[in-house]
Design a protein around this motif. Structure first.
Motif: not given
Length: 509
Positions: A47-50, A310-313, A317-321, A335-338
């Protein structure tokens, strides 16, 4: 200990995990795949995105497919934005190939061919589960951002929504919103001015033009009922596998306004709907946005700000982008830094600008004693990638050039027959594909205007009749008064006149 043994230990130690994980493939050193040096991604940190990046033809879509398959097997639902239209094959098992067997032999993983539970969705008239939302669900703030309105115009939209709330006028589709905009400065001008202050026709005109712009890109298909329930993205099968929800977007690449509208709506709805998850063992939903550069290149400032927020928050909620694009520089730095997981396929250095972009990309990855990162980025083969993930404590795992595993499902689209069978078996198609056009602001205002016009006609007729009655009454009264006066009656009688004339004759003689 040899360099290869040191590297094997470096990778396996750095990829240890106590919880569940996904294996992407096996690490490579000096162009050779090190068997069983598995590169893993803990579910806890997904959920930390990628980011999945790389030049055309380097294997980005297959990596997306591999991640989606493994997430589904772990019971995690997936949402895919399919811009190119080549992901529906996830529903059917791979036919297999000797090259796939060779690849998996090098990696040290057995290959299993299988299909996955797939739901096909659509924003337009393409076949699939229809995704819709009402204007009311957007609210004045989000709608103003989508339309890219000024502060004054946003204030007008807020007043419009307040009027509709106060008067119980549902705002469901764009024709509702257009109608209330027109009403505010025409038939209902006096009513609005008394209750909410004067609304400028210049402001409503500017807003109306922005609405028409979205409408021309297919917005009338998106706004309306039945609204899509976010909970239907979180479904799992009876055997515990997560659904892979594929949104077909092949026909809206040239419609950035519509896509921005959808993205803002979806992200906001997911964030508002899902509860805080805390530090759980696996995510609730993973979203993959294929060809993400199309979004960022065409997106409004409002969309970019919203995605960054949204990427930060939304990870809470358990959602990964996960963004899939050709070059990491396509993604804004905020966005890239997140992003926690980075899967970088090969980049091509044809120009000075390309070489500069590669150097910048190399700087985004952890330092390593085993690779010249910038050099590796240009020498990776198809289905190979530099991978950097986060371990269970949120620390970057060792950077590894990785031989990626092959998808278990078909690496091609469904046939028309297979697609029709999939849609016929879908419960969501039955649930959402009925068009509903219940009475809302458009119909209610038309009735109100019609009733006002009818009352005006009746009032005009009543006033006209009243004028005629008064006129007739005055005329009748005058005649009646003359007939009833005895003096006038005597003075105008024939006898009296003859008598007067007789007297006058005698006097004259």
């Amino acid at each position: 200990m040899s360099r290869q043994d040191e590297f094997f230990k470096h990778i396996t130690e750095g990829n240890k995990t106590k919880g569940d994980y996904i294996t992407l493939g096996s690490a490579m050193l000096d162009g050779e795949t090190i068997k069983d040096a598995f590169v893993k991604v803990p579910l806890k940190t997904m959920n930390r995105h990628g980011l999945i990046a790389g030049a055309t033809g380097t294997g980005k879509t297959k990596t997306l497919q591999v991640l989606s398959e493994n997430l589904s097997d772990k019971g995690i639902p997936v949402l895919l934005m399919d811009i190119k239209g080549d992901l529906s094959g996830l529903a059917q098992p791979s036919p297999g190939h000797e090259k796939i067997d060779e690849r998996h032999e090098k990696i040290g993983l057995p290959f299993e061919a299988k299909g996955f539970p797939v739901e096909i969705m659509s924003l337009s008239e393409q076949e699939g589960v229809r995704l819709r939302a009402t204007v009311s669900e957007f609210g004045p703030v989000l709608l103003s951002r989508i339309l890219d309105l000024s502060e004054t115009q946003s204030g007008v939209v807020a007043v419009i929504f307040k009027y509709c709330d106060d008067n119980k006028l549902p705002l469901l589709d764009l024709k509702d919103f257009k109608k209330i905009l027109q009403y505010a400065t025409q038939e209902g001008k006096q009513e609005f001015q008394e209750a909410y202050g004067r609304i400028s026709t210049a402001s409503t005109g500017a807003i109306l033009r922005k609405v028409i712009e979205i409408e021309q890109q297919g917005g009338e298909l998106f706004f309306g009922e039945k609204s899509f329930d976010i909970e239907d993205l979180l479904r799992t099968t009876r055997d515990g596998r997560g659904y892979v929800n594929i949104i077909r977007l092949t026909d809206i690449q040239d419609k950035p306004k519509l896509f921005s509208t959808f993205m803002l709506s979806l992200l906001a709805e997911i964030y508002e709907t899902l509860p805080e998850q805390g530090d759980s063992g696996k995510p609730e939903l993973i979203m993959f946005i294929d060809e993400a550069h199309l979004i960022f290149n065409e997106a409004s400032k409002a969309l970019l700000n919203q995605i960054e927020s949204i990427v930060k928050l939304i990870r809470s909620k358990g959602v990964g982008l996960y963004f899939v694009t050709q070059n990491p520089t396509d993604v804004p730095e905020g966005v890239l830094s997140q992003l926690g997981l980075k899967v970088q396929h090969a980049l091509r250095a044809f120009t000075a600008k390309d070489r500069k972009a590669i150097k910048l990309t190399a700087q985004n990855y952890p330092d390593t004693d085993y690779y010249d990162t910038a050099e590796v980025l240009t020498s990776l083969g198809t289905g190979e990638a530099l991978v950097s993930a986060l371990d269970e404590k949120g620390r970057p795992t060792p950077l590894a050039a990785t031989m990626m595993r092959a998808p278990m499902s078909r690496m091609d689209v469904l046939t028309e027959t297979e697609l029709n069978t999939l849609l016929d078996d879908s419960k969501l198609v039955m649930k959402y594909n009925e068009t509903i056009d219940r009475e809302s602001a458009y119909e209610m205002l038309n009735k109100k205007i019609k009733k006002a016009e009818e009352l005006k006609i009746k009032e005009d007729e009543r006033e006209a009749k009243e004028k005629e009655r008064k006129k007739a009454s005055r005329s009748s009264s005058s005649k009646s008064s003359t007939r009833m006066n005895p003096i006038v009656k005597v003075l105008t009688s024939a006898t009296f006149i003859r008598s007067v004339f007789g007297i006058l004759k005698k006097v004259m003689k």
